[in-house]
Design an enzyme around this catalytic site. Structure first.
Site, short mmCIF file in Angstrom:
data_model
loop_
_atom_site.label_atom_id
_atom_site.label_comp_id
_atom_site.label_asym_id
_atom_site.label_seq_id
_atom_site.Cartn_x
_atom_site.Cartn_y
_atom_site.Cartn_z
N GLU A 227 -80.78 21.21 -2.29
CA GLU A 227 -80.79 21.42 -3.74
C GLU A 227 -80.70 20.10 -4.50
OE1 GLU A 227 -81.73 24.19 -4.72
OE2 GLU A 227 -81.35 25.37 -2.91
N GLU B 3 -72.93 34.82 -0.53
CA GLU B 3 -73.28 34.45 0.84
C GLU B 3 -72.03 34.06 1.63
OE1 GLU B 3 -76.20 34.89 1.92
OE2 GLU B 3 -77.44 34.93 0.14
N HIS C 260 -84.07 18.89 -5.18
CA HIS C 260 -84.65 19.48 -6.39
C HIS C 260 -84.12 18.79 -7.65
CE1 HIS C 260 -86.81 22.49 -4.26
NE2 HIS C 260 -85.77 23.27 -3.97
N ASP D 136 -75.20 30.81 -4.32
CA ASP D 136 -74.92 32.24 -4.42
C ASP D 136 -73.56 32.51 -3.78
OD1 ASP D 136 -74.78 34.99 -4.40
OD2 ASP D 136 -76.75 35.31 -3.49
N HIS E 216 -90.75 21.83 -2.68
CA HIS E 216 -90.62 22.19 -1.28
C HIS E 216 -91.63 21.47 -0.40
CE1 HIS E 216 -88.40 26.11 -2.46
NE2 HIS E 216 -87.55 25.14 -2.15
N HIS F 295 -80.15 27.68 -5.81
CA HIS F 295 -81.28 27.10 -6.52
C HIS F 295 -80.79 25.95 -7.39
CE1 HIS F 295 -80.40 30.65 -9.40
NE2 HIS F 295 -79.82 29.58 -9.91
#
Length: 310
Positions: A267, A247, A270, A244, A276, A232
């Site tokens: 990302e 992963e 963002h 993360d 999105h 994120h």
């Protein structure tokens, strides 16, 4: 009979050994964060099925469900498939070009189970990916672009006009093999926008900071382990971008792993102010399956140009 008595203990021991290994192997197989959704396939309004409260939490996390100001607040944590849940599923289906029935059909389940970005699709009850009058709230959709499928954060946050050059840095938690893919992602955004980027020597002085974290990492958006929320990032001018660490990551598309550069491209969008997109080929589409790579799409570039009026 004598031979049978000699073989039996050996056979029993081997069988017991096999059983222990089998159980041990299967004990290591952990369910993925979104696996519970599969068991709810076919659910519809009026039913009460164990696990629906988890679905409500899922839809709340990604912005589709909010009981806070509702008269149905008592249903927030129960397993009742109520009117609000049906409405939330319809909006989710609409955003992802699925027939908006409000029923948890196989197509909806498949989409919900796809590993994805942790940024919500909807903020403050407003659909940001697709806009239709019958799904708008309060009749005001001025911050939602209705021609293309890209979207912005509420209030359209963006970097101030003098800030066309942004620096980025890596926290010590970042694996060395992730740095080049992230840098390539910045280069791709630079080639498609009016922004330029450079690596800061000290991440504490950078506009944008990349790091790898696990579970609760004190930013209000905890990760959930392998196979759920992948990463994120925060809108301008926050500058934080988190992977993360639980992963499986790869440089380039590798079966069973997630491409570092593809997720970075998403990302960074963002970080620059894009929300999105409902276009599946766009880099700003929320779902990111394992073993694939994606690049910038015309929808992404149009979105940035529209946001910054370039």
């Amino acid at each position: 009979m004598g031979m049978a008595h000699k073989i039996s203990p050996i056979f029993s021991f081997l069988f017991l050994l096999f059983l222990v290994q089998f159980v041990s192997c299967h004990a290591k197989i952990k369910s993925l964060p979104f696996d519970f959704i599969k068991h709810l396939e076919g659910c519809h309004k009026g039913e009460k099925i164990q696990g629906i409260h988890k679905l409500k939490n899922y839809l709340k996390k990604y912005g589709y469900l909010d009981y806070h100001h509702s008269r149905n607040k008592t249903h927030e944590n129960d397993d009742d498939f109520d009117d609000m849940l049906e409405s939330a599923i319809k909006i989710y289906q609409f955003n992802y070009h699925i027939n908006a029935t409000g029923i948890l059909d196989s197509e909806t389940v498949s989409k919900m189970m796809t590993p994805r970005c942790g940024v919500a699709d909807i903020v403050n009850g407003r659909s940001r990916m697709r806009s239709k009058n019958h799904y708008s709230h309060g009749g005001n959709s001025s911050s939602i672009h209705t021609v293309s499928h890209y979207s912005f954060f509420p209030g359209n946050p963006k970097w101030p006009s003098p800030s066309t050059h942004l620096t980025y840095g890596f926290l010590p938690s970042t694996p060395s093999n992730a740095m080049s893919p992230v840098s390539r992602a910045f280069e791709k955004w630079a080639s498609a926008t009016h922004f330029t980027f450079s690596l800061a020597q000290n991440p504490q002085n950078a506009n944008l900071v990349i790091g790898f974290h696990t579970r609760d990492h004190a930013d209000g958006s905890p990760f959930d382990g392998p196979g759920g929320t992948l990463a994120h990032a925060f809108p301008p001018t926050d500058g934080r971008f988190h992977y993360d660490a639980d992963e499986s990551w790869s440089v380039g598309p590798v079966p069973g792993a997630f491409d570092l550069e593809t997720v970075a491209l998403h990302e960074i969008g963002h970080l620059l102010g894009l929300g999105h997109s409902s276009v599946q080929d766009a880099i700003m589409y929320s779902g990111i399956p394992a073993g694939v790579s994606k690049n910038l799409h015309a929808d992404d570039i149009q979105g940035i140009k529209a946001l910054y009026n370039v």
